[in-house]
Design a protein around this motif. Structure first.
Motif, PDB file in Angstrom:
ATOM      1  N   SER A  83       0.839  -1.193   0.000  1.00  0.00           N
ATOM      2  CA  SER A  83       0.000   0.000   0.000  1.00  0.00           C
ATOM      3  C   SER A  83       0.875   1.244   0.000  1.00  0.00           C
ATOM      4  O   SER A  83       1.943   1.255   0.609  1.00  0.00           O
ATOM      5  N   GLU A  84       0.407   2.262  -0.689  1.00  0.00           N
ATOM      6  CA  GLU A  84       1.092   3.554  -0.666  1.00  0.00           C
ATOM      7  C   GLU A  84       0.443   4.496   0.344  1.00  0.00           C
ATOM      8  O   GLU A  84       0.864   5.636   0.477  1.00  0.00           O
ATOM      9  N   GLY A 136      -6.144   3.019   7.535  1.00  0.00           N
ATOM     10  CA  GLY A 136      -5.987   2.179   6.363  1.00  0.00           C
ATOM     11  C   GLY A 136      -6.165   2.945   5.072  1.00  0.00           C
ATOM     12  O   GLY A 136      -6.135   4.168   5.038  1.00  0.00           O
ATOM     13  N   GLY A 137      -6.380   2.217   3.997  1.00  0.00           N
ATOM     14  CA  GLY A 137      -6.530   2.784   2.668  1.00  0.00           C
ATOM     15  C   GLY A 137      -6.510   1.672   1.649  1.00  0.00           C
ATOM     16  O   GLY A 137      -6.699   0.500   1.974  1.00  0.00           O
ATOM     17  N   ASP A 138      -6.253   2.007   0.414  1.00  0.00           N
ATOM     18  CA  ASP A 138      -6.176   0.996  -0.634  1.00  0.00           C
ATOM     19  C   ASP A 138      -4.908   0.162  -0.497  1.00  0.00           C
ATOM     20  O   ASP A 138      -3.870   0.668  -0.082  1.00  0.00           O
ATOM     21  N   TYR A 139      -5.017  -1.100  -0.865  1.00  0.00           N
ATOM     22  CA  TYR A 139      -3.859  -1.981  -0.825  1.00  0.00           C
ATOM     23  C   TYR A 139      -4.040  -3.106  -1.827  1.00  0.00           C
ATOM     24  O   TYR A 139      -5.126  -3.328  -2.356  1.00  0.00           O
ATOM     25  N   GLN A 140      -2.965  -3.825  -2.076  1.00  0.00           N
ATOM     26  CA  GLN A 140      -3.007  -5.023  -2.906  1.00  0.00           C
ATOM     27  C   GLN A 140      -2.324  -6.155  -2.162  1.00  0.00           C
ATOM     28  O   GLN A 140      -1.260  -5.979  -1.582  1.00  0.00           O
ATOM     29  N   VAL A 141      -2.952  -7.311  -2.147  1.00  0.00           N
ATOM     30  CA  VAL A 141      -2.378  -8.479  -1.502  1.00  0.00           C
ATOM     31  C   VAL A 141      -2.292  -9.600  -2.525  1.00  0.00           C
ATOM     32  O   VAL A 141      -3.185  -9.765  -3.356  1.00  0.00           O
TER      33      VAL A 141
END
Length: 258
Positions: A83-84, A136-141
């Motif tokens: 995540s950024e 939190g926020g946007d993320y990629q897993v």
């Protein structure tokens, strides 16, 4: 090779009400307490107890998203959460719901990563959240099969954490045999060799001049190779810092201006 379900999921933290750049200001808001300070300073009587609108004692439960994937016993996987917007934190649970591994920052980087050999066949669960829980926020897993290099490199990191520096240096070297153009492995090996000597020499270690000549040359070579590879990857400033460290080990003289 046995079949394996590769997962690549896009997610968004449930608790994304505050941007990451605001989190550092919270302590100032929480501890301002100016009204209480003024009452105390003026010696004024505190007002009568007001009607309580809310009084609860609870245990804070960080919000987190759940992802699942199927895998077989003995499979090695690499799990990454990127995540950024916030500091990622990931937990891997076994099919029985027990914690297998957790990670916040991997190898000095800001993203959570787990490299693991899975102990049993079944459905595994990932708990994806932020390190501080409430933001939190946007993320990629993603979950992928781990390469031999990733497994050996992860082993080197574990050995560094347990201060088995000699074994760590050998593990870094084994990783470089597999993939010889990884700058982090050269940097890690130099660090492992240096820490090993500091541990062996103890109070007798006062500087680079106390290092055995062969070890000293090995450390310098690893730093220089790492710097070359980082520079080739566009990380020139970091490469310069590594070269300064290499020169310090070689000459025993600190860089000018340090």
């Amino acid at each position: 090779m046995s079949s394996f379900s590769i997962v690549s999921l896009m997610g968004c933290q449930v608790n994304r009400c505050l941007p990451r750049h605001l989190t550092g200001r919270l302590s100032g808001l929480v501890y301002s307490g100016t009204a209480l300070a003024l009452w105390a300073a003026l010696g004024a009587a505190m007002p009568a107890a007001a009607q309580s609108l809310l009084e609860e004692q609870v245990e804070f439960q960080p919000q987190q998203n759940t992802h699942t994937f199927m895998a077989e016993a003995g499979q090695a996987v690499i799990i990454e959460m990127v995540s950024e917007e916030f500091d990622t934190f990931i937990t891997l649970l076994t099919p029985a719901g027990d914690v297998l591994e957790q990670n916040d920052d991997y190898d000095g980087g800001p993203h959570a990563t787990i490299v693991a050999e899975l102990p049993e066949t079944g459905e595994y669960t990932l708990l994806a959240g932020s390190f501080y829980g409430q933001f939190g926020g946007d993320y990629q897993v993603s979950v992928k099969s781990a390469t031999d290099y990733q497994q050996v490199y992860d082993r080197a990191l574990e050995l560094m954490q347990s201060e088995d520096y000699g074994e760590a240096a050998e593990a870094y070297n084994a990783a470089l045999v597999l993939v010889p153009d990884q700058p982090n492995a050269y940097l890690g090996r130099a660090d492992a060799l240096l820490r090993q000597q500091a541990l062996l020499l103890g109070e007798d270690f006062e500087g680079p001049d106390d290092l055995p000549a062969e070890i000293r040359a090995d450390i310098v070579q690893n730093y220089e190779t790492a710097a070359q590879l980082f520079r080739a990857n566009g990380q020139g400033e970091f490469a310069t810092l590594i070269l300064e460290q290499a020169e310090f080990i070689r000459s025993g003289q600190e860089p000018q201006g340090s």
